[in-house]
Design a protein around this motif. Structure first.
Motif, mmCIF file in Angstrom:
data_model
loop_
_atom_site.group_PDB
_atom_site.id
_atom_site.type_symbol
_atom_site.label_atom_id
_atom_site.label_comp_id
_atom_site.label_asym_id
_atom_site.label_seq_id
_atom_site.Cartn_x
_atom_site.Cartn_y
_atom_site.Cartn_z
ATOM 1 N N ALA A 26 -9.243 -2.967 -5.975
ATOM 2 C CA ALA A 26 -9.339 -2.660 -6.824
ATOM 3 C C ALA A 26 -8.731 -2.924 -8.058
ATOM 4 C CB ALA A 26 -9.258 -0.980 -6.873
ATOM 5 N N ILE A 27 -9.062 -3.245 -9.159
ATOM 6 C CA ILE A 27 -8.426 -3.713 -10.116
ATOM 7 C C ILE A 27 -7.773 -2.703 -11.155
ATOM 8 C CG2 ILE A 27 -10.000 -6.136 -10.606
ATOM 9 C CD1 ILE A 27 -11.192 -4.879 -12.999
ATOM 10 N N ASN A 28 -8.003 -1.172 -11.026
ATOM 11 C CA ASN A 28 -7.409 0.009 -11.352
ATOM 12 C C ASN A 28 -5.900 -0.467 -11.336
ATOM 13 O OD1 ASN A 28 -9.780 0.492 -9.511
ATOM 14 N ND2 ASN A 28 -10.004 2.036 -10.722
ATOM 15 N N PRO A 29 -5.081 -0.042 -12.654
ATOM 16 C CA PRO A 29 -3.627 -0.185 -12.692
ATOM 17 C C PRO A 29 -2.826 -0.333 -11.329
ATOM 18 C CG PRO A 29 -4.531 -0.014 -14.752
ATOM 19 C CD PRO A 29 -5.891 0.341 -14.114
ATOM 20 N N GLU A 30 -3.485 1.651 -10.782
ATOM 21 C CA GLU A 30 -2.617 2.370 -9.851
ATOM 22 C C GLU A 30 -2.813 1.186 -8.676
ATOM 23 O OE1 GLU A 30 -4.548 5.349 -12.601
ATOM 24 O OE2 GLU A 30 -4.894 3.343 -11.775
ATOM 25 N N TYR A 31 -3.869 0.462 -8.345
ATOM 26 C CA TYR A 31 -4.529 -0.518 -7.184
ATOM 27 C C TYR A 31 -3.985 -1.656 -7.088
ATOM 28 C CZ TYR A 31 -7.324 4.267 -6.692
ATOM 29 O OH TYR A 31 -7.535 5.336 -6.192
ATOM 30 N N ILE A 32 -3.792 -2.189 -8.155
ATOM 31 C CA ILE A 32 -3.632 -3.523 -7.995
ATOM 32 C C ILE A 32 -2.060 -4.030 -6.721
ATOM 33 C CG2 ILE A 32 -2.817 -5.687 -9.507
ATOM 34 C CD1 ILE A 32 -5.399 -5.381 -9.591
ATOM 35 N N ASP A 33 -3.116 -5.179 -5.774
ATOM 36 C CA ASP A 33 -1.497 -5.643 -5.393
ATOM 37 C C ASP A 33 -1.297 -4.717 -4.355
ATOM 38 O OD1 ASP A 33 -2.364 -8.329 -6.248
ATOM 39 O OD2 ASP A 33 -0.652 -7.846 -7.575
ATOM 40 N N LYS A 34 -1.919 -3.821 -4.036
ATOM 41 C CA LYS A 34 -1.867 -2.882 -2.849
ATOM 42 C C LYS A 34 -2.786 -2.365 -1.461
ATOM 43 C CE LYS A 34 1.095 -0.269 -5.478
ATOM 44 N NZ LYS A 34 2.734 -0.622 -4.905
ATOM 45 N N ASN A 35 -1.957 -2.345 -0.713
ATOM 46 C CA ASN A 35 -2.637 -2.215 0.577
ATOM 47 C C ASN A 35 -3.064 -3.442 1.453
ATOM 48 O OD1 ASN A 35 -2.466 0.344 0.171
ATOM 49 N ND2 ASN A 35 -4.341 0.758 0.477
ATOM 50 N N LEU A 36 -2.198 -4.491 1.513
ATOM 51 C CA LEU A 36 -2.120 -6.311 2.089
ATOM 52 C C LEU A 36 -2.545 -6.011 3.705
ATOM 53 C CD1 LEU A 36 0.794 -6.959 -0.271
ATOM 54 C CD2 LEU A 36 -1.790 -7.502 -0.623
ATOM 55 N N ALA A 37 -2.043 -5.311 4.721
ATOM 56 C CA ALA A 37 -2.182 -5.196 6.045
ATOM 57 C C ALA A 37 -3.723 -5.410 6.162
ATOM 58 C CB ALA A 37 -1.806 -3.865 6.106
ATOM 59 N N ALA A 38 -4.166 -6.149 7.568
ATOM 60 C CA ALA A 38 -4.911 -6.360 7.812
ATOM 61 C C ALA A 38 -5.599 -5.856 8.701
ATOM 62 C CB ALA A 38 -5.505 -8.037 8.362
ATOM 63 N N VAL A 39 -5.331 -5.154 9.730
ATOM 64 C CA VAL A 39 -5.501 -4.682 10.580
ATOM 65 C C VAL A 39 -4.466 -3.364 11.372
ATOM 66 C CG1 VAL A 39 -5.864 -4.180 13.801
ATOM 67 C CG2 VAL A 39 -7.010 -6.520 12.380
ATOM 68 N N PHE A 40 -3.181 -3.223 11.132
ATOM 69 C CA PHE A 40 -2.377 -1.972 11.138
ATOM 70 C C PHE A 40 -2.516 -1.844 9.917
ATOM 71 C CE2 PHE A 40 -2.588 -4.214 15.725
ATOM 72 C CZ PHE A 40 -2.998 -3.214 16.278
ATOM 73 N N CYS A 41 -1.592 -0.424 9.221
ATOM 74 C CA CYS A 41 -1.408 -0.164 8.273
ATOM 75 C C CYS A 41 -0.326 -0.143 7.899
ATOM 76 C CB CYS A 41 -2.208 0.747 7.359
ATOM 77 S SG CYS A 41 -2.273 2.136 8.400
ATOM 78 N N VAL A 42 0.419 -0.111 9.066
ATOM 79 C CA VAL A 42 1.925 0.486 9.123
ATOM 80 C C VAL A 42 3.142 -1.054 8.180
ATOM 81 C CG1 VAL A 42 2.456 -1.398 11.220
ATOM 82 C CG2 VAL A 42 4.276 0.757 11.038
ATOM 83 N N TRP A 43 2.298 -1.826 8.110
ATOM 84 C CA TRP A 43 2.807 -3.041 7.453
ATOM 85 C C TRP A 43 3.439 -2.530 5.849
ATOM 86 C CZ3 TRP A 43 4.671 -4.209 11.451
ATOM 87 C CH2 TRP A 43 4.485 -4.959 12.446
ATOM 88 N N ASP A 44 2.558 -2.257 5.043
ATOM 89 C CA ASP A 44 2.157 -1.533 3.869
ATOM 90 C C ASP A 44 3.198 -0.415 3.781
ATOM 91 O OD1 ASP A 44 0.028 -3.476 2.423
ATOM 92 O OD2 ASP A 44 -1.316 -2.471 4.043
ATOM 93 N N ARG A 45 2.781 0.379 5.105
ATOM 94 C CA ARG A 45 3.763 1.550 4.567
ATOM 95 C C ARG A 45 5.619 1.362 4.809
ATOM 96 N NH1 ARG A 45 0.686 6.762 5.107
ATOM 97 N NH2 ARG A 45 -1.424 6.166 5.394
ATOM 98 N N ILE A 46 6.015 0.067 5.513
ATOM 99 C CA ILE A 46 7.593 -0.348 6.020
ATOM 100 C C ILE A 46 8.319 -1.424 4.591
ATOM 101 C CG2 ILE A 46 8.429 -1.905 7.398
ATOM 102 C CD1 ILE A 46 6.732 -1.014 9.300
ATOM 103 N N PHE A 47 6.245 -1.800 4.388
ATOM 104 C CA PHE A 47 7.009 -2.935 2.845
ATOM 105 C C PHE A 47 6.744 -2.221 1.777
ATOM 106 C CE2 PHE A 47 6.979 -5.398 6.882
ATOM 107 C CZ PHE A 47 8.089 -5.940 7.149
ATOM 108 N N GLY A 48 6.381 -0.729 1.625
ATOM 109 C CA GLY A 48 6.720 -0.235 0.134
ATOM 110 C C GLY A 48 4.875 -0.542 -0.783
ATOM 111 N N THR A 49 3.947 -1.114 -0.086
ATOM 112 C CA THR A 49 2.758 -1.466 -0.616
ATOM 113 C C THR A 49 1.433 -0.379 -0.408
ATOM 114 O OG1 THR A 49 2.490 -3.449 1.667
ATOM 115 C CG2 THR A 49 3.385 -4.104 -0.612
ATOM 116 N N PHE A 50 1.880 0.300 0.121
ATOM 117 C CA PHE A 50 0.793 0.837 0.713
ATOM 118 C C PHE A 50 0.540 2.191 -0.676
ATOM 119 C CE2 PHE A 50 -1.276 5.175 1.879
ATOM 120 C CZ PHE A 50 -2.582 4.455 3.270
ATOM 121 N N GLN A 51 -1.168 2.546 -0.714
ATOM 122 C CA GLN A 51 -1.513 2.892 -1.911
ATOM 123 C C GLN A 51 -3.061 4.223 -0.859
ATOM 124 O OE1 GLN A 51 -0.824 4.495 -4.872
ATOM 125 N NE2 GLN A 51 -2.198 5.582 -4.617
ATOM 126 N N GLU A 52 -2.794 5.335 -0.951
ATOM 127 C CA GLU A 52 -3.893 6.135 -0.804
ATOM 128 C C GLU A 52 -4.836 5.539 -1.860
ATOM 129 O OE1 GLU A 52 -4.869 10.360 0.783
ATOM 130 O OE2 GLU A 52 -3.153 10.202 -0.151
#
Length: 427
Positions: free
Chosen positions: A194-220
């Motif tokens: 998504a290109i919404n401001p709230e979503y840009i550059d979020k959820n960069l993980a490929a299979v395990f979403c734990v990396w996004d949660r650890i490194f601060g790039t997770f967005q529900e």
């Protein structure tokens, strides 16, 4: 390369069937997420990426076998836990590779194709790069090399890891409960595209979403913020080959135009979207300001042209499948130059029929080149890359195809003039 080709021989039909199933499901539930032009562009992009990878057209900065040979601290045997550790290491490396692609100007060029669709569906997952010609991924696998994970395991798991990222490119699957805390899901990946401001550059993980949660790039995914897909600088073309190099071309022009030698150097490594001040003022680039009110790219194409583009895409898929099925024989009889010629014909063909969807008036030039190369291959080698050994009239069929493709391009380019203008769809 031959092993990779054999894997694709099975992967391509599997992915194609799943795309067809999604299209059929969307039709029956009256929630279609595909349109002809976009889906043809997406699948064609996947075909260009597949042939580029199967040809090995990349400059590898350093190979994983070299790293594991010189850095390994342990000797790891081929056990189940070695495969588990290797998969985690590949996923960790993929996260950082993905993050680099979103954050650095030069690396964004190799990833922008994947985000270029303004739709979100399984076909969009096939938008993979042909511009990633600098192979640095093994450097991100240094943790696996230090452990001593054998190259054989990495080679087996890498395509599996890539294929595992296909299924979650869909709008038809909602949130998946506790799995949202473990793996990347369709909901999470909708956010990523998504290109919404709230979503840009979020959820960069490929299979395990734990990396996004650890490194601060997770967005529900938020119910009150429906994802809008695409890129802030719209591609405005169905041609995947052009999309692959649009951002790079903008960087080259900016580096040339700026008066600052410092900016000429640093533009490549600055954050994605950064431009020299003197250039950005003199040569502004249109960027979407309001994601809820912008014009989706579309072209007025006749039903007959859409059907023709689908036929061209299907023929290209069969040409690819034949290449992978006959890869070893072609290499043995004609060597790598014959594989390159085959790839060139496919590339030019894709460039031609996707440009036709753009109503590009010079498409006929590329179609003429394809016709020339195709007839050359038939007449010079007296066979279409070994097709005659499987099908007696192979040469005749391929010759008829190249001629029919050329004539059809003339028709759609110069006879059907009523659909030459673009039509915008507001969302």
């Amino acid at each position: 390369m031959e092993a990779y080709a054999n894997a694709l021989l099975y992967a391509i039909p599997f992915f194609s069937i799943l795309v067809i199933v999604e299209i059929a499901y969307g039709y029956f539930v009256k929630n279609q997420t595909h349109n002809v032009n976009d889906t043809v562009s997406s699948i064609s992009s996947g075909l260009t990426s597949i042939i580029k990878d199967s040809l090995g057209l990349a400059v590898i900065l350093i190979s994983y076998p070299f790293l594991v040979e010189n850095l390994a601290l342990f000797n790891v045997s081929e056990t189940w836990y070695a495969y588990l550790l290797a998969f985690i290491a590949i996923d960790f490396a993929s996260y950082w590779n993905h993050r680099l692609s979103h954050k650095i100007n030069f690396f964004w060029n190799q990833h922008v194709i994947h985000h270029s669709s303004e739709e979100f569906n399984l076909a969009c997952a096939l938008r993979q790069s042909i511009s990633n010609i600098l192979g640095y991924f093994p450097l991100l696998l240094i943790p696996a090399a230090l452990i001593g994970i054998p190259f054989k395991i990495i080679a087996i798991l890498s395509p599996i890891h890539l294929f595992a990222q296909f299924w979650y490119h869909t709008k038809h699957i909602g949130k998946l409960g506790f799995l949202e805390y473990i793996i990347v899901t369709p909901s999470q990946h909708r956010v990523h595209h998504a290109i919404n401001p709230e979503y840009i550059d979020k959820n960069l993980a490929a299979v395990f979403c734990v990396w996004d949660r650890i490194f601060g790039t997770f967005q529900e995914e938020l119910d009150e913020v429906p994802p809008v897909f695409g890129v802030l600088k719209p591609a405005a073309t169905w041609n995947p080959i052009l999309i692959n190099f649009q951002h790079l071309w903008r960087l080259i022009k900016d580096a040339w135009r700026t008066n600052s030698y410092y900016d000429k150097l640093r533009i490549w490594f600055m954050p994605t979207g950064w431009r020299p001040k003197d250039v950005s003022k003199k040569y502004p680039v249109t960027i979407i300001e309001n994601v809820y009110q912008f014009e989706k790219y579309n072209t007025e194409t006749s039903i007959s042209l859409q059907i023709w583009s689908i036929i061209q895409m299907i023929i290209t898929i069969f040409l690819m499948l034949f290449l992978f099925y006959n890869f070893g024989n072609i290499l043995e009889t004609g060597g790598f130059p014959m594989i390159l010629l085959y790839g060139a014909i496919v590339f030019i063909g894709i460039y031609s029929y996707t440009s036709l969807l753009d109503t590009y008036k010079y498409t006929i030039v590329f179609e003429l080149v394809k016709l020339t190369l195709g007839l050359f291959a038939i007449l010079f080698f007296k066979d279409w890359f070994g097709l005659n050994s499987y099908f007696y009239y192979g040469n005749m069929v391929m010759g008829m195809y190249f001629v029919a493709s050329f004539l059809a391009t003339i028709y759609f380019s110069f006879v059907e003039r009523k659909f030459v203008t673009s039509k915008a769809i507001t969302i």
